[in-house]
Design a protein around this motif. Structure first.
Motif, PDB file in Angstrom:
ATOM      1  N   GLY A 127      10.756 -26.345 -31.088  1.00  0.00           N
ATOM      2  CA  GLY A 127      11.981 -25.640 -31.483  1.00  0.00           C
ATOM      3  C   GLY A 127      11.999 -24.215 -30.951  1.00  0.00           C
ATOM      4  O   GLY A 127      13.035 -23.730 -30.478  1.00  0.00           O
ATOM      5  N   LEU A 183      13.182 -32.719 -28.423  1.00  0.00           N
ATOM      6  CA  LEU A 183      13.104 -32.343 -29.840  1.00  0.00           C
ATOM      7  C   LEU A 183      13.422 -33.530 -30.728  1.00  0.00           C
ATOM      8  O   LEU A 183      12.747 -33.782 -31.723  1.00  0.00           O
ATOM      9  CB  LEU A 183      14.126 -31.238 -30.142  1.00  0.00           C
ATOM     10  N   TRP A 220      10.554 -19.709 -41.138  1.00  0.00           N
ATOM     11  CA  TRP A 220       9.874 -20.963 -41.429  1.00  0.00           C
ATOM     12  C   TRP A 220       9.406 -21.644 -40.152  1.00  0.00           C
ATOM     13  O   TRP A 220       8.264 -22.093 -40.055  1.00  0.00           O
ATOM     14  CB  TRP A 220      10.838 -21.874 -42.198  1.00  0.00           C
ATOM     15  N   ILE A 221      10.285 -21.706 -39.157  1.00  0.00           N
ATOM     16  CA  ILE A 221       9.917 -22.411 -37.924  1.00  0.00           C
ATOM     17  C   ILE A 221       8.853 -21.616 -37.164  1.00  0.00           C
ATOM     18  O   ILE A 221       7.906 -22.178 -36.599  1.00  0.00           O
ATOM     19  CB  ILE A 221      11.158 -22.710 -37.043  1.00  0.00           C
ATOM     20  N   LEU A 255      11.828 -29.128 -41.163  1.00  0.00           N
ATOM     21  CA  LEU A 255      10.642 -28.375 -41.573  1.00  0.00           C
ATOM     22  C   LEU A 255      10.805 -27.812 -42.981  1.00  0.00           C
ATOM     23  O   LEU A 255       9.860 -27.786 -43.775  1.00  0.00           O
ATOM     24  CB  LEU A 255      10.379 -27.214 -40.608  1.00  0.00           C
ATOM     25  N   VAL A 294      20.620 -29.976 -32.750  1.00  0.00           N
ATOM     26  CA  VAL A 294      19.297 -30.603 -32.806  1.00  0.00           C
ATOM     27  C   VAL A 294      18.259 -29.619 -33.322  1.00  0.00           C
ATOM     28  O   VAL A 294      17.419 -29.954 -34.156  1.00  0.00           O
ATOM     29  CB  VAL A 294      18.896 -31.134 -31.414  1.00  0.00           C
ATOM     30  N   LEU A 295      18.334 -28.379 -32.831  1.00  0.00           N
ATOM     31  CA  LEU A 295      17.370 -27.372 -33.291  1.00  0.00           C
ATOM     32  C   LEU A 295      17.591 -27.066 -34.777  1.00  0.00           C
ATOM     33  O   LEU A 295      16.622 -26.893 -35.531  1.00  0.00           O
ATOM     34  CB  LEU A 295      17.504 -26.106 -32.445  1.00  0.00           C
ATOM     35  N   PHE A 330       5.484 -22.260 -38.921  1.00  0.00           N
ATOM     36  CA  PHE A 330       4.910 -23.571 -38.619  1.00  0.00           C
ATOM     37  C   PHE A 330       4.403 -23.642 -37.193  1.00  0.00           C
ATOM     38  O   PHE A 330       3.472 -24.383 -36.899  1.00  0.00           O
ATOM     39  CB  PHE A 330       5.951 -24.673 -38.855  1.00  0.00           C
ATOM     40  N   ALA A 361      12.878 -24.278 -27.411  1.00  0.00           N
ATOM     41  CA  ALA A 361      14.309 -24.522 -27.247  1.00  0.00           C
ATOM     42  C   ALA A 361      15.122 -23.271 -27.537  1.00  0.00           C
ATOM     43  O   ALA A 361      16.182 -23.066 -26.955  1.00  0.00           O
ATOM     44  CB  ALA A 361      14.751 -25.660 -28.167  1.00  0.00           C
ATOM     45  N   LEU A 380       4.654 -31.706 -37.536  1.00  0.00           N
ATOM     46  CA  LEU A 380       5.499 -30.547 -37.840  1.00  0.00           C
ATOM     47  C   LEU A 380       5.175 -29.334 -36.968  1.00  0.00           C
ATOM     48  O   LEU A 380       6.062 -28.600 -36.548  1.00  0.00           O
ATOM     49  CB  LEU A 380       5.364 -30.191 -39.326  1.00  0.00           C
ATOM     50  N   LEU A 433       6.722 -29.912 -33.634  1.00  0.00           N
ATOM     51  CA  LEU A 433       8.178 -29.813 -33.755  1.00  0.00           C
ATOM     52  C   LEU A 433       8.602 -28.346 -33.795  1.00  0.00           C
ATOM     53  O   LEU A 433       9.542 -27.936 -33.107  1.00  0.00           O
ATOM     54  CB  LEU A 433       8.647 -30.538 -35.022  1.00  0.00           C
ATOM     55  N   ALA A 434       7.871 -27.549 -34.584  1.00  0.00           N
ATOM     56  CA  ALA A 434       8.205 -26.127 -34.690  1.00  0.00           C
ATOM     57  C   ALA A 434       8.027 -25.435 -33.345  1.00  0.00           C
ATOM     58  O   ALA A 434       8.895 -24.668 -32.908  1.00  0.00           O
ATOM     59  CB  ALA A 434       7.348 -25.470 -35.753  1.00  0.00           C
ATOM     60  N   ALA A 463      15.868 -29.669 -36.560  1.00  0.00           N
ATOM     61  CA  ALA A 463      14.414 -29.475 -36.533  1.00  0.00           C
ATOM     62  C   ALA A 463      14.003 -28.455 -37.587  1.00  0.00           C
ATOM     63  O   ALA A 463      13.051 -28.667 -38.342  1.00  0.00           O
ATOM     64  CB  ALA A 463      13.980 -29.018 -35.132  1.00  0.00           C
TER      65      ALA A 463
END
Lengths: 311, 298
Positions: B269, B251, B55-56, A143, A135-136, B59, B272, B262, B265-266, A139
């Motif tokens: 993440g 998520l 990237w994550i 992005l 799932v991560l 964001f 998590a 976004l 979401l980031a 995600a």
């Protein structure tokens, strides 16, 4: 060291062991909890899947429930084009994923097995996506792939491609996009397992080969690869089963779309049971999936002559 | 397995053999690979590995609407939103609870089963081993419907217990095989010596065997934790109540919203990922040895 002691010691006379007076029930008591849990939550569900596969069973249409014989199976093989599509896609997905993961994983393991400055941190960084969930992973790649602020936007800024491209909703790019995302997470699995196995190659073999003037490529083909053979066979099989069964990534990344383009068989089964509530038909599909998996695994182990040379 | 054979096959005492090459004042010729052949492919691969992480992170910390590629100025707005408005605070607690409970249950049950397999011969041993291997091929995802019905029958839908049991059960087979291999590597004679000294079987196990199993238990326990922390389908199916859900489900709902936020979401993440990163850093050094001790060659 522990092994050396065990090998050196002759097998203990049986009398000595009996003297410890172990109750005969002890081993059964010890495996009891594990056995009960597995009977109740694996064996029983498997049997009930087989049972439901012969039933018409849909909680939303209770008036039609009842024994159906092999109707579900006949329907799968003769009237259901989606089944064949998802089967073909599953095969393609598993083959491409496992092949590429093995290739890159092997290469990476060989590289980080060398002695070089920064090896520890290099290994840690290379392996890190291994622990990231499906799932991560989805995600993260959502992005990266999104059309407004994803990588395509920055590529377009540099004059590569066009603005507004979404790789996940275009049928011509969605497969590659999903493959790359799963590759990112899957390569470390092979790299870790192969690196672990590389630790046990005897250095003497390489030294002997060196004395005989064998090139590094020859050493790889004649020493390293044969040594890794069993580990590679077993890990590819486990990974193939896992890639086939695991629906986390595709479920969350593409949802099987666009237009069913990335639906694997298990994803189709999940949709059939969760969304359509057609439990009987989903169970029949599950049974077919079991049989295919089992058959492919046996053929694979036979063809690859797993563990053959040791015996 | 292989190490055992190698030790047995080598005519010279094994520990002495590698010693001469160790000091490393002069690297043997077979070990000399041009540096660029290491750093170039590794560098290229690291770019592929690390950009998604960057990237994550980017964001998660840059303000909404920004398109900057540098994470500055930083903001915590996304984390605040995700943690309180989107319920990640609750999900986090639930996930920790499920992860720890799965870890404890898996380790205890697998320890008992693994010990029985390593130390005893009993009637159904072969059947049990076969069942463990076969269960590797049973996909949890395909048993969702019957499992749902079982938990409904036990009145456990919407209780974290259902997810804990399901995660434990599917984690067990591999854990038992791993632990029994680790126990086999501890010589039985050590335990026997403890019995001679008057220890009971349980006490001998606790004092003699358990300390030697530490790396193995750490590997098995961390796998169980990370696996249940990451796993998604059981929680999605068995927990319908908002307050009972776990991080991966949270998520997923962020991703499946009509217009994806976004930044949130980031940030979700990152939430998590943090515990998994901590566990991963902690088990790094045991990972390779743990695997070579039993996972592959078992």
């Amino acid at each position: 060291m522990a092994q050396a002691a065990a090998v050196a010691k002759p097998p203990a006379p049986p009398r000595r062991r009996r003297a410890s007076a172990t109750p005969r029930r002890l081993p059964y008591l010890l495996i009891g909890p594990a056995a009960l849990l597995m009977l109740g939550f694996i064996a029983y569900p498997v049997i009930s899947v087989f049972y439901y596969s012969l039933q018409e069973y849909n909680p939303t249409k209770p008036w039609r429930n009842g024994f159906a014989g092999f109707d579900n199976f006949v329907k799968i093989f003769t009237e259901d084009p989606v089944f064949w599509d998802t089967l073909v896609f599953s095969a393609k997905w598993v083959f491409v994923e496992v092949g590429l993961q093995l290739l890159f994983g092997l290469a990476l393991a060989l590289i980080v097995n060398q002695t070089f400055v920064g090896r520890g941190i290099g290994r840690a960084m290379v392996f890190s996506p291994w622990a990231v969930s499906g799932v991560l992973t989805s995600a993260i790649w959502v992005l990266l792939y999104n059309s407004q602020t994803g990588v395509t936007r920055y590529l377009a800024d540099m004059g590569i491609g066009s603005y507004g491209t979404s790789w996940l909703s275009d049928t011509s790019t969605v497969f590659s996009a999903a493959v790359v995302a799963d590759l990112w997470r899957g390569v470390p699995f092979f790299a870790i397992l192969i690196l672990a196995d590389l630790q046990s190659v005897s250095k003497d073999l390489y030294e002997a080969a060196e004395v005989d003037g064998a090139s590094r490529i020859k050493q790889f083909w004649h020493i390293t690869l044969p040594h890794l053979k069993d580990a590679i066979i077993l890990s590819t099989l486990l990974r193939a089963v896992w890639e086939f069964n695991n629906v986390d990534l595709l479920y969350t990344l593409t949802g099987g779309g666009p237009a069913g383009e990335t639906t694997t068989l298990p994803l189709y089964i999940a949709n059939t049971s969760v969304d359509a509530h057609d439990f009987g038909y989903a169970s029949a599909l599950t049974t077919v999936a079991f049989v295919i998996l089992l058959f492919c695994s046996i053929v694979y182990l036979r063809l690859s002559k797993f563990g053959g040379e040791n015996k | 397995m292989i190490t055992k054979e190698a030790v047995a096959a080598a005519p010279a005492p094994a520990p002495a053999a590698p010693a001469p090459t160790r000091p490393g004042k002069k690297r043997p010729a077979w070990d000399e690979v041009p540096r660029w052949q290491i750093y170039l492919p590794l560098g290229i691969y690291l770019v592929f590995t690390l950009i998604p992480f960057y990237w994550i992170l980017l964001f998660a910390v840059r303000p909404a609407g920004s398109t900057s590629l540098v994470p500055w100025p930083m903001t915590t707005e996304h984390f605040e939103k995700v943690w309180t408005d989107r319920g990640f605070g609750t999900y986090f607690t639930n996930s920790v609870y499920v992860g720890l409970a799965t870890l404890v249950m898996t380790t205890l049950v697998a320890l008992a089963g693994g010990y029985a397999l390593a130390r005893f011969d009993f009637k159904i041993k072969r059947v049990f081993m076969l069942a463990l291997l076969c269960s590797q091929f049973v996909p949890g995802a395909l048993l969702l419907v019957p499992l749902f019905e079982i938990f409904a029958g036990l009145q456990m839908i919407n209780s974290l217990g259902s997810v804990i049991i399901a995660e434990t059960v599917f984690q067990l087979p591999l854990s038992i095989i791993l632990i029994s291999n680790f126990i086999k590597n501890v010589p039985y004679s050590l335990e026997e010596a403890a019995w001679v000294d008057g220890c009971g079987r349980f006490r001998a196990f606790r004092i003699v065997v358990l300390p030697l199993l530490r790396p193995g238990l750490i590997a098995v326990g961390s796998f169980a934790f990370v696996h249940s922390w990451n796993h998604f389908l059981f929680a999605l199916m068995f927990l319908n109540n908002q307050h009972k859900q776990t991080i991966p489900v949270g998520l997923n709902s962020l991703m499946s919203a009509d217009s994806v936020d976004l930044g949130a979401l980031a940030a979700g993440g990152i939430v998590a990922a943090v515990p998994v990163v901590i566990v991963f850093a902690f088990i790094q050094k045991w990972l390779i040895t743990g695997f070579s001790a039993g996972a592959v060659k078992g």
